[in-house]
Design a protein around this motif. Structure first.
Motif, PDB file in Angstrom:
ATOM      1  N   TYR A  27      23.303   7.333   4.291  1.00 23.91           N
ATOM      2  CA  TYR A  27      22.464   7.666   3.136  1.00 23.91           C
ATOM      3  C   TYR A  27      22.068   6.406   2.373  1.00 23.91           C
ATOM      4  N   GLN A  28      23.048   5.518   2.132  1.00 25.03           N
ATOM      5  CA  GLN A  28      22.741   4.285   1.415  1.00 25.03           C
ATOM      6  C   GLN A  28      21.796   3.405   2.225  1.00 25.03           C
ATOM      7  N   LEU A  29      21.957   3.394   3.537  1.00 23.06           N
ATOM      8  CA  LEU A  29      21.072   2.617   4.383  1.00 23.06           C
ATOM      9  C   LEU A  29      19.636   3.143   4.303  1.00 23.06           C
ATOM     10  N   ALA A  30      19.482   4.480   4.347  1.00 20.54           N
ATOM     11  CA  ALA A  30      18.150   5.075   4.246  1.00 20.54           C
ATOM     12  C   ALA A  30      17.537   4.840   2.872  1.00 20.54           C
ATOM     13  N   GLU A  31      18.336   4.951   1.813  1.00 16.92           N
ATOM     14  CA  GLU A  31      17.832   4.735   0.457  1.00 16.92           C
ATOM     15  C   GLU A  31      17.397   3.284   0.271  1.00 16.92           C
ATOM     16  N   GLY A  32      18.199   2.343   0.780  1.00 11.97           N
ATOM     17  CA  GLY A  32      17.821   0.938   0.668  1.00 11.97           C
ATOM     18  C   GLY A  32      16.545   0.632   1.437  1.00 11.97           C
ATOM     19  N   TYR A  33      16.431   1.208   2.636  1.00 12.15           N
ATOM     20  CA  TYR A  33      15.217   1.002   3.427  1.00 12.15           C
ATOM     21  C   TYR A  33      14.004   1.577   2.720  1.00 12.15           C
ATOM     22  N   ARG A  34      14.131   2.785   2.125  1.00  7.78           N
ATOM     23  CA  ARG A  34      13.009   3.396   1.386  1.00  7.78           C
ATOM     24  C   ARG A  34      12.585   2.527   0.212  1.00  7.78           C
ATOM     25  N   GLU A  35      13.559   2.022  -0.513  1.00 13.00           N
ATOM     26  CA  GLU A  35      13.247   1.213  -1.689  1.00 13.00           C
ATOM     27  C   GLU A  35      12.557  -0.080  -1.298  1.00 13.00           C
ATOM     28  N   ARG A  36      13.027  -0.745  -0.231  1.00 16.24           N
ATOM     29  CA  ARG A  36      12.391  -1.987   0.199  1.00 16.24           C
ATOM     30  C   ARG A  36      10.966  -1.732   0.699  1.00 16.24           C
ATOM     31  N   GLN A  37      10.756  -0.646   1.433  1.00 16.50           N
ATOM     32  CA  GLN A  37       9.429  -0.335   1.932  1.00 16.50           C
ATOM     33  C   GLN A  37       8.460  -0.039   0.782  1.00 16.50           C
ATOM     34  N   PHE A  38       8.949   0.687  -0.214  1.00 13.42           N
ATOM     35  CA  PHE A  38       8.065   1.011  -1.341  1.00 13.42           C
ATOM     36  C   PHE A  38       7.751  -0.231  -2.162  1.00 13.42           C
ATOM     37  N   GLN A  39       8.721  -1.116  -2.299  1.00 11.31           N
ATOM     38  CA  GLN A  39       8.452  -2.372  -2.999  1.00 11.31           C
ATOM     39  C   GLN A  39       7.389  -3.187  -2.258  1.00 11.31           C
ATOM     40  N   GLU A  40       7.413  -3.190  -0.943  1.00 10.25           N
ATOM     41  CA  GLU A  40       6.396  -3.892  -0.175  1.00 10.25           C
ATOM     42  C   GLU A  40       5.011  -3.290  -0.429  1.00 10.25           C
ATOM     43  N   ARG A  41       4.951  -1.970  -0.531  1.00 11.26           N
ATOM     44  CA  ARG A  41       3.671  -1.330  -0.802  1.00 11.26           C
ATOM     45  C   ARG A  41       3.176  -1.687  -2.202  1.00 11.26           C
ATOM     46  N   LEU A  42       4.093  -1.740  -3.186  1.00  8.24           N
ATOM     47  CA  LEU A  42       3.704  -2.128  -4.536  1.00  8.24           C
ATOM     48  C   LEU A  42       3.223  -3.577  -4.579  1.00  8.24           C
ATOM     49  N   ARG A  43       3.887  -4.450  -3.825  1.00 10.74           N
ATOM     50  CA  ARG A  43       3.428  -5.837  -3.791  1.00 10.74           C
ATOM     51  C   ARG A  43       2.023  -5.912  -3.174  1.00 10.74           C
ATOM     52  N   ALA A  44       1.824  -5.123  -2.143  1.00  9.30           N
ATOM     53  CA  ALA A  44       0.501  -5.107  -1.507  1.00  9.30           C
ATOM     54  C   ALA A  44      -0.565  -4.592  -2.481  1.00  9.30           C
ATOM     55  N   GLU A  45      -0.230  -3.545  -3.264  1.00 15.64           N
ATOM     56  CA  GLU A  45      -1.163  -3.021  -4.256  1.00 15.64           C
ATOM     57  C   GLU A  45      -1.468  -4.069  -5.320  1.00 15.64           C
ATOM     58  N   ALA A  46      -0.422  -4.775  -5.793  1.00 14.99           N
ATOM     59  CA  ALA A  46      -0.636  -5.801  -6.815  1.00 14.99           C
ATOM     60  C   ALA A  46      -1.473  -6.951  -6.269  1.00 14.99           C
ATOM     61  N   SER A  47      -1.182  -7.371  -5.039  1.00 14.73           N
ATOM     62  CA  SER A  47      -1.950  -8.462  -4.438  1.00 14.73           C
ATOM     63  C   SER A  47      -3.406  -8.054  -4.207  1.00 14.73           C
ATOM     64  N   THR A  48      -3.633  -6.805  -3.782  1.00 15.93           N
ATOM     65  CA  THR A  48      -5.003  -6.323  -3.571  1.00 15.93           C
ATOM     66  C   THR A  48      -5.759  -6.272  -4.890  1.00 15.93           C
ATOM     67  N   ALA A  49      -5.099  -5.792  -5.944  1.00 12.65           N
ATOM     68  CA  ALA A  49      -5.749  -5.752  -7.263  1.00 12.65           C
ATOM     69  C   ALA A  49      -6.135  -7.147  -7.726  1.00 12.65           C
ATOM     70  N   GLY A  50      -5.262  -8.123  -7.479  1.00 12.05           N
ATOM     71  CA  GLY A  50      -5.583  -9.482  -7.881  1.00 12.05           C
ATOM     72  C   GLY A  50      -6.770 -10.037  -7.116  1.00 12.05           C
ATOM     73  N   GLN A  51      -6.830  -9.777  -5.821  1.00 10.32           N
ATOM     74  CA  GLN A  51      -7.937 -10.261  -5.008  1.00 10.32           C
ATOM     75  C   GLN A  51      -9.256  -9.629  -5.437  1.00 10.32           C
ATOM     76  N   LEU A  52      -9.223  -8.344  -5.775  1.00 11.81           N
ATOM     77  CA  LEU A  52     -10.481  -7.663  -6.103  1.00 11.81           C
ATOM     78  C   LEU A  52     -10.919  -7.883  -7.544  1.00 11.81           C
ATOM     79  N   LEU A  53      -9.989  -8.094  -8.444  1.00  9.31           N
ATOM     80  CA  LEU A  53     -10.345  -8.185  -9.857  1.00  9.31           C
ATOM     81  C   LEU A  53     -10.396  -9.615 -10.381  1.00  9.31           C
ATOM     82  N   LEU A  54      -9.717 -10.571  -9.702  1.00 10.95           N
ATOM     83  CA  LEU A  54      -9.607 -11.908 -10.263  1.00 10.95           C
ATOM     84  C   LEU A  54     -10.197 -12.993  -9.379  1.00 10.95           C
ATOM     85  N   SER A  55     -10.582 -12.696  -8.161  1.00 16.78           N
ATOM     86  CA  SER A  55     -11.133 -13.718  -7.262  1.00 16.78           C
ATOM     87  C   SER A  55     -12.614 -13.945  -7.574  1.00 16.78           C
ATOM     88  N   GLN A  56     -13.212 -14.883  -6.835  1.00 17.56           N
ATOM     89  CA  GLN A  56     -14.624 -15.200  -7.062  1.00 17.56           C
ATOM     90  C   GLN A  56     -15.509 -14.003  -6.731  1.00 17.56           C
TER      91      GLN A  56
END
Length: 455
Positions: A27-56
């Protein structure tokens, strides 16, 4: 509580604990994997927002909001917030799920990437640089799908744990019963063994396991008990027979004396005969008591250092006082070592050793034609040997082991007085001291008793 129940409960408890640890780990292994995967998706969302809203090639924020809300992969309760270097809000998705403090912004600028949680919301903040201008982009959302998946996994693991514990209990009950079945059979066989049928033995089986070893040891114990009962019955029977003879003689003489009108001198002769029988009976009873005392456990016998050379000299003088016609020739051999008092010392009970050696010397003088006994004390490595030699009648080969049994006398005893107790008592005393006694008898060499005791 039966042993089968205790084994089943213990087995079930151990398996349930191990299963619980395994399920918790999964259970702890699955929960840790879920949390890391979701954090990666959030980082991707933040990086995409920066590219679309702050780039040239940026797009309009209002358009980005529309695109973000209608995107197929939008995260549940998603919120994106952008701050400039002065901590001023540059962009907010408008959902207002999250409040960012200046401390959070400073930590993100310092670590360049920070992830944390608030309740069931996961948050990721990154430092985005555009034209050397630092921006802080914070993306947050609730992983409702992942949490439901992990919750369902937890329920499945819990249900599986309960089912497996039930199956483990049943399997443990069957397994314990099967393993304890030989013990149950042994118990039934033991119940059938009584005093009247000590010859029965336990079935040892063909498996070389602990149950087999237990049965073997129990059978060996039964062999010793049967032998002890046999010796006891033989001892009681022989003792009764030996005691009956002098008691019958005494009774007959007393009855004759009471019925007859004898002269005083004849009465004195009768009393002397009775006294002699009583003395013989007293010697027999004392021998029986000594034999019983020599059969006790060695741990109950007081032990100390015995100076054997001195003890032999004392026994020689004592026997000479009791039997003046005996000649005791004592010789002490010089060992191949420096002689000191410790050379002839051993650990034992002086009273019992005195009795044993005195019996040997008395027998030697009794059966020797000239009442001469040769005694030799010597050392053989780590042992001390005492040999008692006489030139009396030969003890037959088949009698040389039987004479150490109570009330057993050799055929050479003839008319010599005795009850067959002395040698049995001597053998038990020597064995009590972890020693050995041997006898060699022939017409040419005479009879020699050898006592070997540990130094």
């Amino acid at each position: 509580m039966s042993l089968r129940t205790r084994l089943t409960l213990l087995f079930t408890a151990i398996v349930s604990l191990l299963l619980a640890l395994f399920c918790g780990f999964l259970y702890q292994l699955a929960e840790g994997y879920r949390e890391r995967q979701f954090q990666e998706r959030l980082r991707a969302e933040a990086s995409t927002a920066g590219q679309l809203l702050l780039s040239q090639e940026r797009i309009d924020p209002a358009l980005y909001k529309v695109l973000d809300k209608n995107h197929l992969t939008v995260l549940p309760e998603e919120e994106i917030i952008i701050y400039n270097s002065r901590n001023r809000l540059v962009y907010e998705s408008g959902t207002d799920y999250l409040t960012i403090t200046p401390n959070h912004l400073d930590q993100i600028r310092q670590d360049r990437q920070v992830a944390w949680r608030e309740s069931n919301r996961q948050i990721v903040g990154i430092l985005f640089t555009n034209h050397q201008l630092p921006f802080v982009i914070v993306a947050s959302a609730v992983d409702s799908y992942g949490q439901r998946t992990v919750a369902n996994l937890g329920q499945l693991l819990g249900l599986g744990w309960c089912v497996m514990i039930g199956l483990t209990g049943l399997a443990g009950w069957f397994f314990a019963g099967r393993m304890l079945r030989p013990i149950s059979q042994i118990n039934q066989q033991i119940d059938n063994i009584t005093v009247s049928n000590l010859s029965l033995r336990l079935s040892e089986g063909s498996h070389r396991d602990e149950i087999n070893q237990l049965a073997q040891r129990f059978n060996r114990m039964l062999n010793r008990l049967e032998e002890a009962f046999r010796l006891q019955r033989s001892f009681v029977s022989s003792a009764s027979h030996e005691l009956r003879t002098p008691l019958t003689a005494i009774t007959g003489q007393v009855e004759v004396a009471l019925l007859a009108d004898d002269e005083p001198e004849e009465l004195r002769a009768t009393l002397r005969s009775i006294l002699e029988d009583v003395r013989g009976l007293n010697r027999m009873v004392n021998g029986l008591l000594s034999l019983a005392n020599a059969s006790v456990d060695i741990s109950t016998v007081p032990m100390g250092l015995v100076q054997l050379d001195t003890l032999l000299d004392q026994i020689r003088l004592e026997l000479k006082r009791i039997q003046p016609e005996y000649t005791i020739d004592l010789r002490i051999d010089s060992p191949n070592m420096p002689v000191s008092p410790a050379t002839w010392q051993l650990k034992g009970n002086e009273t019992l050793l005195r009795t044993a050696i005195l019996n040997l010397l008395d027998n030697g003088g009794k059966f020797s034609p000239d009442h001469t006994v040769q005694v030799q004390l010597s050392r053989r490595g780590a042992t001390i040997c005492v040999t008692v030699h006489n030139t009396g009648s030969v003890i037959d080969q088949d009698q040389q082991t039987l004479i150490f049994n109570p009330f057993q006398r050799g055929r050479n005893a003839g008319s010599q007085p005795g009850h067959g107790i002395g040698l049995a008592l001597t053998e038990r005393i020597i064995r009590l001291h972890q020693g050995q006694i041997q006898v060699d008898s022939s017409a040419e060499a005479g009879t020699t008793f050898t006592v070997i005791l540990p130094h």
